[in-house]
Design an enzyme around this catalytic site. Sequence first.
Site, short mmCIF file in Angstrom:
data_model
loop_
_atom_site.label_atom_id
_atom_site.label_comp_id
_atom_site.label_asym_id
_atom_site.label_seq_id
_atom_site.Cartn_x
_atom_site.Cartn_y
_atom_site.Cartn_z
N HIS A 41 41.93 17.18 22.88
CA HIS A 41 40.64 16.83 23.45
C HIS A 41 39.94 15.70 22.69
O HIS A 41 38.98 15.12 23.19
CB HIS A 41 39.74 18.07 23.56
CG HIS A 41 39.15 18.54 22.27
ND1 HIS A 41 39.64 19.62 21.57
CD2 HIS A 41 38.08 18.11 21.56
CE1 HIS A 41 38.91 19.83 20.49
NE2 HIS A 41 37.95 18.92 20.47
N ASP A 83 46.20 22.46 22.74
CA ASP A 83 45.22 21.42 22.40
C ASP A 83 45.66 20.63 21.17
O ASP A 83 44.99 20.63 20.13
CB ASP A 83 43.85 22.06 22.18
CG ASP A 83 42.73 21.02 22.15
OD1 ASP A 83 43.02 19.81 22.27
OD2 ASP A 83 41.56 21.43 22.01
N SER A 133 36.95 18.60 14.94
CA SER A 133 38.09 18.87 15.80
C SER A 133 39.29 18.02 15.41
O SER A 133 39.17 16.80 15.27
CB SER A 133 37.74 18.60 17.26
OG SER A 133 36.84 19.56 17.75
#
Length: 366
Positions: free
Chosen positions: A89, A121, A190
């Site tokens: 992402h 992910d 992230s």
Amino acid sequence: MNGKLFRFSGLSLCILFNLLTVTAVEQLLSDRGNKLAYSNRAIAQTAEEQIARSVYKKVSPAVVTVKDGRGHGSGFVVSQDGLIVTNAHVVEGSPSVVTVEFKDGKQLPADVMGFAKGGLDLAVLKIHNQKNLRTIALASNGSTEVGDRVFALGSPLDPEFKDTFTQGNITRINNDGEVQHNAPIYGGNSGGPLLNSKAEVIGVNTSIIGSPGKLNTGMNFSIPVSNIRSFIAAASKKDLSTVSTLTKPQQREFTAISLNGQIINDKLTKDNSFVNLYVFRGKTAQKVVIEMTSKSMNPALALYQLVETSEGNQANKIVENDDRGAGDFNSRIATTLPADGIYVIEAKSSAGSQSGDYSLQAIVKP
């Protein structure tokens, strides 16, 4: 008589001397014990600090900020010739070439090589013409346990905060191996590594559960090292997807709620991150009562006021409640609104990640 007195006085002096000696020895032992206890605490603290410093020094040269001109995330180098792992992402929808920035400020172009298949992910980047980049080792599969000390490194909130190092513990390991921990992370972390005390990667930081005010709740999630190993093996065989395979979660908008006592039946699930948000327009000095009841979990409520600032809407917490009263684990808020405006009700469980059905109602009292 004088002889007896002399002998008695001598005996008294001996007893007094012995008592003073025992007291002095006890005091000396007590002082030594306190010093030893303090020394042990200092040694333990120093040892913990040395571990943290060692982990940071080993891994920081291999952690990067990933920038695509629209936003940023984090990543880490896994091969000397320039392979970098990050979240899908982070680079989903990015150009084919992004920029990675190292701790020392060096910026290099990196190709987006591909994405993990099956909705995982993860994505892999490649810096070309590199031979001796610093890397981070991966931990063995299944080597983590609840309670283990962990460290996170990345670029939270803004690229200028790159190289931010935090620590905590593993608080839960899900059935699918996903690692839950409380080392503080935020948006921008992230794709960055979650590390053990040996400076090995045990996970990729991927998501958090936060409040409407975007505060970290200590419930943070990382993809386990077993998935990372499999993904790197697939990447070495070029067994990658050219586009992100992430499934789009259903977007949950704020649900409008009326202050007329109407009962809303809803549920908390992993899909909504175990939090539901309800919005209403309130007026100055309105007396509002909000109740959340459930037979399958312990409800918790919080009320926020949305305030416009130069940086956008900010959620200011007004009041929160866990238990309605002694022996009553349902939740109730009774408060007077401070101003006209938009208010948000946060409905969740006191346990954080607890799912279940509940009923919610809000009413204005005269």
